[in-house]
Design an enzyme around this catalytic site. Structure first.
Site, PDB file in Angstrom:
ATOM      1  CG  ASP A  13      -1.718  -1.270   1.354  1.00 20.66           C
ATOM      2  OD1 ASP A  13      -2.280  -1.706   0.348  1.00 20.66           O
ATOM      3  OD2 ASP A  13      -1.720  -1.860   2.449  1.00 20.66           O
ATOM      4  CE  LYS A  16       3.038  -2.385  -4.628  1.00 20.16           C
ATOM      5  NZ  LYS A  16       2.667  -2.120  -3.227  1.00 20.16           N
ATOM      6  N   GLY A  40      -4.421  -3.817  -4.395  1.00 14.20           N
ATOM      7  CA  GLY A  40      -5.374  -2.759  -4.732  1.00 14.20           C
ATOM      8  C   GLY A  40      -4.605  -1.504  -5.081  1.00 14.20           C
ATOM      9  CG  HIS A  41      -2.286  -0.988  -7.994  1.00 13.48           C
ATOM     10  ND1 HIS A  41      -1.459  -1.141  -6.928  1.00 13.48           N
ATOM     11  CD2 HIS A  41      -1.873  -1.887  -8.909  1.00 13.48           C
ATOM     12  CE1 HIS A  41      -0.590  -2.090  -7.174  1.00 13.48           C
ATOM     13  NE2 HIS A  41      -0.826  -2.570  -8.365  1.00 13.48           N
ATOM     14  CB  THR A  42      -6.312   4.210  -5.331  1.00 12.15           C
ATOM     15  OG1 THR A  42      -6.844   3.175  -4.511  1.00 12.15           O
ATOM     16  CG2 THR A  42      -7.389   5.251  -5.568  1.00 12.15           C
ATOM     17  CB  THR A 128      -6.868 -10.168   1.005  1.00 14.71           C
ATOM     18  OG1 THR A 128      -6.385 -11.181   0.129  1.00 14.71           O
ATOM     19  CG2 THR A 128      -5.765  -9.156   1.286  1.00 14.71           C
ATOM     20  CD  GLN A 248       0.319  -8.767  -2.989  1.00 13.47           C
ATOM     21  OE1 GLN A 248       0.966  -9.450  -3.743  1.00 13.47           O
ATOM     22  NE2 GLN A 248      -0.906  -8.390  -3.271  1.00 13.47           N
ATOM     23  CB  THR A 325      -9.896  -6.077   3.105  1.00 11.33           C
ATOM     24  OG1 THR A 325      -8.828  -5.305   3.667  1.00 11.33           O
ATOM     25  CG2 THR A 325      -9.326  -7.267   2.360  1.00 11.33           C
ATOM     26  CE  LYS A 355      -1.520   7.983   1.636  1.00  9.54           C
ATOM     27  NZ  LYS A 355      -2.320   6.878   2.153  1.00  9.54           N
TER      28      LYS A 355
HETATM   29  P1  IMP Z   1      -2.929 -12.841   1.265  1.00  7.93           P
HETATM   30  O1  IMP Z   1      -1.994 -12.231   0.265  1.00  7.93           O
HETATM   31  O2  IMP Z   1      -4.358 -12.489   1.004  1.00  7.93           O
HETATM   32  O3  IMP Z   1      -2.703 -14.300   1.452  1.00  7.93           O
HETATM   33  O4  IMP Z   1      -2.593 -12.164   2.689  1.00  7.93           O
HETATM   34  C1  IMP Z   1      -1.348 -12.380   3.361  1.00  7.93           C
HETATM   35  C2  IMP Z   1      -0.868 -11.113   4.052  1.00  7.93           C
HETATM   36  O5  IMP Z   1      -0.507 -10.152   3.062  1.00  7.93           O
HETATM   37  C3  IMP Z   1      -1.924 -10.429   4.916  1.00  7.93           C
HETATM   38  O6  IMP Z   1      -1.284  -9.841   6.036  1.00  7.93           O
HETATM   39  C4  IMP Z   1      -2.483  -9.350   4.021  1.00  7.93           C
HETATM   40  O7  IMP Z   1      -3.021  -8.273   4.748  1.00  7.93           O
HETATM   41  C5  IMP Z   1      -1.216  -8.947   3.272  1.00  7.93           C
HETATM   42  N1  IMP Z   1      -1.502  -8.366   1.951  1.00  7.93           N
HETATM   43  C6  IMP Z   1      -1.843  -9.010   0.824  1.00  7.93           C
HETATM   44  N2  IMP Z   1      -1.995  -8.165  -0.186  1.00  7.93           N
HETATM   45  C7  IMP Z   1      -1.719  -6.945   0.281  1.00  7.93           C
HETATM   46  C8  IMP Z   1      -1.657  -5.637  -0.309  1.00  7.93           C
HETATM   47  O8  IMP Z   1      -1.885  -5.431  -1.499  1.00  7.93           O
HETATM   48  N3  IMP Z   1      -1.334  -4.629   0.536  1.00  7.93           N
HETATM   49  C9  IMP Z   1      -1.019  -4.816   1.838  1.00  7.93           C
HETATM   50  N4  IMP Z   1      -1.044  -6.011   2.424  1.00  7.93           N
HETATM   51  C10 IMP Z   1      -1.395  -7.066   1.652  1.00  7.93           C
END
Ligand code: IMP
Length: 450
Positions: A13, A16, A40-42, A128, A248, A325, A355
């Protein structure tokens, strides 16, 4: 051969999407190489907000090729929803290419993700719940279903049947758990109980219905399915720039992050080669993106986390709620121990700090420069052992804050001297030049440092 990778330098977050969007102006092709719709990209364009989960950030440039690489895990229902949403807003998606080798997130992966988290209870990772982990697990088990399988009903049916066979027990356990939750929630709250655990309707697990549904997705996705690795080679060989867009971030990397509190793919720069199908020597530049402070969603170690007034300032001023989420993000000071680690492991050549405006109004800015272990030892580098990391407390340097609203600054000289000093401090300790600084959500709200 100008390949450029963009990676998250913290826990995700970092912004990127915006950096990719800006650098994409100079590129011919943008390709995502890992992750799925957990990202999630905004992007804010001409005051209009676009949120993407799967589609590469470059899609807003109709003349550029955007690709979803083989390393991505793709939920076809979500992808089609994004394509439809963009079309409705008049965005041309004709240049979207999808690797035939990318793996599909199937309905049972989403259910198994939820089941796994429920089973872990208090020890849950805070995923997520988009099915990312179970999908990558099936890929490694050679039980995965790939995009190309959507084009052959016989193969698709056989593969779904095989994949489902090994999951019956876990899926049965989940339905028992669901029934229990529904009972506890009372008759009137059946729906709520289902939603609360990320439920999907059971008919979707029916082999016949699932095959039919996915064949219809295949028909719709077929015009986009391509040999995306070859598209990268052709672009690079023509001397044009390809951006490899990471999702990520470094500290969520399956191998190099804070395992087990990580995602199930490799978001570091090296993974761009595997996830897009190019060689290491195709990569010339690596840009890391870090916030001017730090955030994390989900469970796991976060040494500089704070829950005081400064933390609430970051949460509120920074609108730190997940794009995917909606979860509140944990906030903290910038961590240069972790950032130096990210610089080294990614082979970072440039840094973008986002930011910075959010820190405006804080009297003092704290910067973690080293950790102290439980036993009192000073740690200058990121600990590889989880017990040491879990027990580490940061040691801070304090720098003066700035009060001014910097959202209108466009040149380094426009920034207050305290903000410049803060950036110089980060740059010196991180050991890479800061090339770009974000001062607001808008596309134009950036300061190019050189
Ligand atoms: P998963 O990728 O859904 O399996 O989640 C594993 C961990 O990665 C969790 O702590 C999520 O909150 C974190 N996570 C997954 N995708 C993102 C992202 O795009 N941004 C921030 N944290 C993420």
């Amino acid at each position: 051969m100008p390949g450029l990778v963009i990676v998250g330098a913290q826990w995700g977050d970092e912004g990127k999407g915006k950096v990719t969007d800006l650098l994409a102006e100079r590129a011919e092709m943008i390709v995502r190489f890992q992750g799925g719709n957990n990202a999630g990209h905004t992007i804010v364009r001409d005051g209009e907000e676009f949120k993407f989960h799967l589609i590469p950030s470059g899609i807003l440039y109709p003349e550029k090729t955007c690709a979803i690489g083989n390393g991505v895990v793709l939920d076809p229902r979500i992808l089609l929803g994004e394509i439809d949403g963009l079309r409705r807003r008049g965005v041309d998606v004709g240049n979207l290419k999808i690797s035939a080798n990318a793996h599909l997130i199937m309905p049972y992966h989403v259910l198994l993700d939820t089941a796994g988290e429920l089973k872990l209870g208090k020890l849950s990772l805070g995923t997520t719940r988009r099915g990312i982990g179970p999908c990558y697990a099936d890929k490694a088990l050679r039980l995965g279903i790939r995009v190309q399988d959507l084009l052959d009903e016989k193969i698709l049916r056989a593969k779904i049947r095989t994949a489902l066979a090994s999951k019956q027990q876990a899926l049965r356990e989940l339905s028992v758990q669901r029934r229990k939750l529904r009972k506890e929630a009372g008759e009137g709250d059946r729906e709520a109980a289902g939603q609360a655990i990320g439920d999907a309707p059971d008919p979707r697990l029916d082999l016949h219905a699932m095959t039919e549904e996915h064949i219809s997705y295949g028909h719709r996705l077929e015009p986009h399915i391509a040999d995306t690795a070859r598209l990268c080679w052709d672009t690079l060989d023509a001397g044009k720039t390809v951006i490899f867009e990471g999702a990520q971030a470094t500290l969520l990397d399956l191998d190099h992050g804070t395992y087990p509190f990580v995602t199930s793919s490799n978001p570091i720069a090296g993974a761009a080669t595997v996830g897009a199908g190019v060689g290491p020597n195709d990569i010339e530049e690596v840009w890391g993106v870090a916030k001017a402070y730090a955030t994390r969603v989900g469970a796991g170690p976060f040494p500089t986390e704070i829950e005081d007034a400064a933390g609430r300032h970051m949460l509120e001023r920074g609108h730190e709620y997940g794009t995917t989420t909606g979860r509140e993000r944990r906030c903290g000071w910038i961590d240069l121990v972790a950032l130096r680690y990210a610089v080294r492991i990614n082979g970072m050549t440039s840094l973008a700090i986002t930011k910075l405006d959010v820190l405006g109004g804080l009297e003092t800015l704290r910067v973690a420069v080293r950790y102290r272990s439980r036993e009192g030892a000073l740690l200058d580098s990121f600990p590889y052992h989880q017990s040491i990391l879990h027990g580490a407390t940061p040691e801070y340097e304090e720098l003066p804050g700035f009060d001014a609203d910097i959202s209108g600054c466009r040149k380094a000289a426009d920034l207050p001297s305290e903000a410049r000093a803060y950036l110089e401090y980060i740059e010196e300790l991180a050991g890479v030049p800061i090339r770009l600084v974000g001062v607001g959500p808008g596309r134009d709200q950036v300061v190019w440092m050189d």
